[in-house]
Design an enzyme around this catalytic site. Sequence first.
Site, PDB file in Angstrom:
ATOM      1  N   GLN A 131       1.160  -1.156  -0.149  1.00 36.31           N
ATOM      2  CA  GLN A 131      -0.051   0.014   0.037  1.00 36.31           C
ATOM      3  C   GLN A 131       0.806   0.829   0.208  1.00 36.31           C
ATOM      4  O   GLN A 131       1.753   0.835   0.968  1.00 36.31           O
ATOM      5  CB  GLN A 131      -0.895   0.159   0.983  1.00 36.31           C
ATOM      6  CG  GLN A 131      -1.854  -1.196   1.488  1.00 36.31           C
ATOM      7  CD  GLN A 131      -2.989  -0.600   0.440  1.00 36.31           C
ATOM      8  OE1 GLN A 131      -2.988   0.329  -0.474  1.00 36.31           O
ATOM      9  NE2 GLN A 131      -3.653  -1.654   0.541  1.00 36.31           N
ATOM     10  N   TYR A 178      -6.148 -12.664  -2.722  1.00 31.04           N
ATOM     11  CA  TYR A 178      -5.290 -11.294  -2.580  1.00 31.04           C
ATOM     12  C   TYR A 178      -4.701 -10.994  -1.729  1.00 31.04           C
ATOM     13  O   TYR A 178      -4.443  -9.606  -1.731  1.00 31.04           O
ATOM     14  CB  TYR A 178      -6.832 -10.305  -4.055  1.00 31.04           C
ATOM     15  CG  TYR A 178      -7.181 -10.803  -4.837  1.00 31.04           C
ATOM     16  CD1 TYR A 178      -7.313 -11.727  -5.883  1.00 31.04           C
ATOM     17  CD2 TYR A 178      -8.490 -11.634  -4.313  1.00 31.04           C
ATOM     18  CE1 TYR A 178      -7.677 -11.639  -6.671  1.00 31.04           C
ATOM     19  CE2 TYR A 178      -9.537 -11.810  -5.072  1.00 31.04           C
ATOM     20  CZ  TYR A 178      -9.016 -12.551  -6.404  1.00 31.04           C
ATOM     21  OH  TYR A 178     -10.080 -12.596  -7.090  1.00 31.04           O
ATOM     22  N   GLU A 205      -2.860 -15.994  -3.343  1.00 36.06           N
ATOM     23  CA  GLU A 205      -2.165 -14.675  -4.332  1.00 36.06           C
ATOM     24  C   GLU A 205      -1.424 -15.200  -5.361  1.00 36.06           C
ATOM     25  O   GLU A 205      -0.681 -16.103  -5.519  1.00 36.06           O
ATOM     26  CB  GLU A 205      -1.421 -13.786  -2.941  1.00 36.06           C
ATOM     27  CG  GLU A 205       0.106 -13.292  -4.150  1.00 36.06           C
ATOM     28  CD  GLU A 205      -0.302 -11.847  -4.967  1.00 36.06           C
ATOM     29  OE1 GLU A 205      -0.442 -11.315  -5.407  1.00 36.06           O
ATOM     30  OE2 GLU A 205      -1.684 -11.334  -3.931  1.00 36.06           O
ATOM     31  N   ASP A 240      -9.255  -8.735  -1.605  1.00 38.04           N
ATOM     32  CA  ASP A 240      -8.159  -6.986  -1.957  1.00 38.04           C
ATOM     33  C   ASP A 240      -7.700  -7.186  -3.311  1.00 38.04           C
ATOM     34  O   ASP A 240      -7.185  -7.146  -3.553  1.00 38.04           O
ATOM     35  CB  ASP A 240      -7.423  -6.647  -1.013  1.00 38.04           C
ATOM     36  CG  ASP A 240      -6.392  -5.619  -0.919  1.00 38.04           C
ATOM     37  OD1 ASP A 240      -7.425  -4.852  -1.882  1.00 38.04           O
ATOM     38  OD2 ASP A 240      -5.550  -5.348  -0.497  1.00 38.04           O
ATOM     39  N   CYS A 289      -9.176  -1.160  -4.750  1.00 35.41           N
ATOM     40  CA  CYS A 289      -9.251   0.094  -5.424  1.00 35.41           C
ATOM     41  C   CYS A 289     -10.156   0.386  -6.485  1.00 35.41           C
ATOM     42  O   CYS A 289      -9.431   2.108  -6.939  1.00 35.41           O
ATOM     43  CB  CYS A 289      -7.660  -0.286  -5.956  1.00 35.41           C
ATOM     44  SG  CYS A 289      -7.600  -1.348  -6.769  1.00 35.41           S
TER      45      CYS A 289
END
Length: 421
Positions: free
Chosen positions: A246, A279, A303, A351, A378
């Site tokens: 992030q 994720y 992931e 995410d 996002c």
Amino acid sequence: MDVQVRIERYADQGRCVGHIDGRVVFVRFALPGELVRVTLDEPHDRDDRFWTGEVTEVIEASEDRVPPAWPLAGPLAMGGGVGGADLVHVSLTGQLRWKAVTVSEQLSRLGHIDVNVPIERMDGDETLGGFHWRTRIEMIADDNGRPSMRRRGSHVRVPLDTMPLATKSLLAVADAEHVWDGGFEPGSQIRLSVPEPRDGAAPADSGDYAVLVDGELRSGARRLVERADIAGTTFEYTVDANGFWQIHRQAPLALPNHVIDLARREIGDKPSACIWDLYSGSGLFTLPLATLVTPRTRMLSVEGGRTAVASAQRNLRHMNLTDVDARCGDVAKTLANVPAHLSHPDLIVLDPPRAGARAKVCRQMAASEARSIIYIACDPTSLGRDAGTLRELGYELADVRAFDIYPMTHHVETVALFRRA
């Protein structure tokens, strides 16, 4: 071709909408209600359903308009065009208003969910004027070997001697490493990764930073240490300097703290739980979910990036967390073969990248019979689409909150809680 147009409303990708002779035109650096002169992008005489263009003159300004504090990122006609801050012409209050409308509209249009979404500004951003928040930046070396950004719509590379979006810690490293002096191979990709210091030690002094050129370490360390205080516990993450993290200096604090609050509320006082983290990156959410929600939590994390999974596994070993099955692979393919003891989660946290989870993963989550899903998004459009799918699969939106972790841009991070109806 220059035209005069009245701007009607916000659109996607930091643009606004107007009409010219009945045809839709998406305009950069505009605001609703304004009367502006627009230069249309070439070719403007095509028969497409819409045109695009950019403001060259503001005739009647919105109250949310401000002079670009970073002119290089502003309109081409005003000497800008380098990108990276497409809302640089909008006041900080106006930026929050823009993002709140965008998230709400996408949830309504695509998810058929009518809700007002509150936007939370990160600590310190207002004082810093919406700048100095990026802990990672990327540039390209121009023909003279200096860091630069490409001007939109051209091959021109504009040399830089600073980066206003970068944190002050990152700028200190750039100065100490003489990044702005140049000396790079023309065309090379330059990346600076500088964890935000949370222990008072400057990254340049501690060595906890990286200057990468074409992915190769030029100075600093390949593995960086990120620290975050989450629900009263300090977590330490080792992450690859060229990997995802992030980028807002406050995001690794704000997002996990909110997710843990939601997770604790959904799990309640159960002594144990099964949680999926999809994720999952380098484990930003995995570590606190595994330790802070119940006394005994078993987890599956998935992931696709090998480097990120290696970091996550290293972080799990560091905390001696043996009840987390951390897997590397495509999420949809991995969920097709989940071990029996992890196949029915109480809670799912995901995410996904900008494209979202998409219908197949949404169906797999619903088939797991998870009561609660915490979706970190996002991109409002992807969230709206996936929210619509989850709604059809029997989930209701129980909570939604957005975080302005990308000031000066149209991007926004939204955390949505879905609960089985």
